[in-house]
Design a protein around this motif. Sequence first.
Motif, short mmCIF file in Angstrom:
data_model
loop_
_atom_site.label_atom_id
_atom_site.label_comp_id
_atom_site.label_asym_id
_atom_site.label_seq_id
_atom_site.Cartn_x
_atom_site.Cartn_y
_atom_site.Cartn_z
N LEU A 21 26.19 -34.68 57.24
CA LEU A 21 24.90 -34.71 56.57
C LEU A 21 24.56 -36.13 56.16
CD1 LEU A 21 25.28 -31.57 54.28
CD2 LEU A 21 24.07 -31.74 56.45
N PRO A 22 23.28 -36.51 56.17
CA PRO A 22 22.91 -37.85 55.73
C PRO A 22 23.27 -38.05 54.26
CG PRO A 22 20.96 -36.46 55.97
CD PRO A 22 22.11 -35.71 56.56
N GLU A 23 23.71 -39.25 53.93
CA GLU A 23 24.09 -39.56 52.55
C GLU A 23 22.85 -39.51 51.67
OE1 GLU A 23 26.22 -43.13 49.96
OE2 GLU A 23 26.07 -43.24 52.14
N LYS A 24 23.02 -38.90 50.50
CA LYS A 24 21.89 -38.81 49.57
C LYS A 24 21.56 -40.20 49.00
CE LYS A 24 23.03 -34.11 48.12
NZ LYS A 24 23.51 -33.26 47.01
N LYS A 25 20.27 -40.48 48.90
CA LYS A 25 19.83 -41.71 48.28
C LYS A 25 20.04 -41.62 46.77
CE LYS A 25 18.35 -43.53 52.13
NZ LYS A 25 19.04 -44.69 52.75
N LYS A 26 20.28 -42.77 46.16
CA LYS A 26 20.49 -42.80 44.72
C LYS A 26 19.18 -43.20 44.04
CE LYS A 26 24.40 -44.17 43.02
NZ LYS A 26 25.54 -45.00 42.53
N LEU A 27 18.71 -42.35 43.14
CA LEU A 27 17.46 -42.56 42.42
C LEU A 27 17.78 -42.82 40.95
CD1 LEU A 27 14.39 -42.40 41.90
CD2 LEU A 27 14.63 -39.90 41.86
N MET A 28 17.38 -44.00 40.47
CA MET A 28 17.53 -44.35 39.06
C MET A 28 16.18 -44.18 38.37
SD MET A 28 18.77 -47.91 37.24
CE MET A 28 20.51 -47.66 37.66
N LEU A 29 16.16 -43.31 37.37
CA LEU A 29 14.96 -43.07 36.57
C LEU A 29 15.14 -43.72 35.21
CD1 LEU A 29 14.73 -39.35 37.60
CD2 LEU A 29 12.97 -41.03 38.13
N VAL A 30 14.24 -44.62 34.86
CA VAL A 30 14.33 -45.38 33.62
C VAL A 30 13.35 -44.79 32.62
CG1 VAL A 30 14.11 -47.65 32.55
CG2 VAL A 30 15.01 -47.45 34.89
N GLY A 31 13.87 -44.30 31.50
CA GLY A 31 13.03 -43.68 30.49
C GLY A 31 13.18 -42.17 30.50
N ALA A 32 14.02 -41.63 29.62
CA ALA A 32 14.34 -40.20 29.62
C ALA A 32 13.34 -39.44 28.76
CB ALA A 32 15.77 -39.98 29.14
N GLY A 33 12.08 -39.47 29.18
CA GLY A 33 11.02 -38.79 28.45
C GLY A 33 10.44 -37.64 29.25
N ASN A 34 9.23 -37.22 28.86
CA ASN A 34 8.63 -36.03 29.46
C ASN A 34 8.35 -36.19 30.94
OD1 ASN A 34 5.75 -34.56 30.11
ND2 ASN A 34 7.13 -33.28 28.89
N LEU A 35 7.82 -37.34 31.36
CA LEU A 35 7.52 -37.51 32.78
C LEU A 35 8.80 -37.45 33.61
CD1 LEU A 35 5.60 -38.04 35.09
CD2 LEU A 35 5.82 -40.50 34.64
N CYS A 36 9.83 -38.11 33.14
CA CYS A 36 11.12 -38.08 33.84
C CYS A 36 11.62 -36.63 33.97
CB CYS A 36 12.14 -38.93 33.07
SG CYS A 36 13.77 -39.00 33.82
#
Length: 378
Positions: A4-19
């Motif tokens: 399987l293709p390796e999963k991309k790493k997603l960094m989300l900055v700001g642990a609020g409602n939109l995140c």
Amino acid sequence: MKNLPEKKKLMLVGAGNLCLQILKILAPRNNFQFVVVGRQEEPTVRFCNLVALSAAQLGAYISIEPVVADVMDVDRMTDVLKKHNPDIVMNCASLQSWRIITQLPKHRFEELDKAQFGPWLPMHLTLMHSLMRAVKASGVVTKTVNAAFPDAVNPILSKVGLAPDLGIGNVANLIPATRLSIARLLEQPPEEVSVSLYTQHYFSHYVPRGGLPREAHYKLLYSVRGEPQSDRLLPAAIFDTVRTEFRRLGGIDGQYLTACSAVTVLEGLFSATPVVVHAPGPLGLPGGYPVKLHDGQVEVQFSPSCTRQEAIEINSLCQRQDGIDEIHDDGSVTFNPACMSIFGKLLGYSKRHMSLSQSEAFSKELASHYAAFRNSNG
């Protein structure tokens, strides 16, 4: 066993409602490794565990890691980026959410809202400027996505070589209702209708509430089954249908639509097949555009019907209506005096110009003035 293709790493900055709204959609699909950056340990850990447990409830066992860091600490964020080496970094953080003023008494909110979004710029520029400095210092090769007023923040940062790749929301939030309105008026299936819209935040904010503005700066192109149809309908009829037939919840509930626009961008960035979305601030341009995403590439879509120069002029004119008269070559801005005068009258805060280096100080001053205004209005 099939590789399987390796999963991309997603960094989300700001642990609020939109995140959280974004992760509610993405986590059950389990196509990314997630890193969530928050300022405080306990809320950030609980946030990530909520997402992980909810995904598990749906049968998806995800990789999600909480990281504690203050975006304003460039050295700390640089180290975080080096350690995690994300494929995508998305900023969901602002010093003050756009929706805060909606909590004012109705008449006070309506008075302040007339100032438009531009005067709030330091609240959205400050953190993103710091984050992009950390990205550059880290040397990490990553795609950067900005949710904090990207129509203006991205072109400002482009002037100093720190432009995010693109933004989310704003123009994108208007596309579904516009497409459905055209389909309804032409009596065609929505899936047969294609739409390209070039415009800035002001327009996408105004139309769902008031229909077509009296002074409107935008370009709308649409086709049915690949055949151009852009002269068949009156623009006022299209956007009045958006306002009436496709009226929707706003405020914090409306964040769901913004999150969906973010998902199209985040999944599209590394799509194996080309995906056309709408996004604000792509490649440091002002305002919003249709954008083709494919295998890590971002390509803004222009045509003889709307050239690059025409699209930029449209968005720059619309940005003035939003309260920003000009973005200068050094990243400084000149504010619209009519919009800023409302801030002066209501908040006792008024600026004509702002440099990048002044953004943090202006954000603190504005926060103090707004807090006093809010407290005086119960």
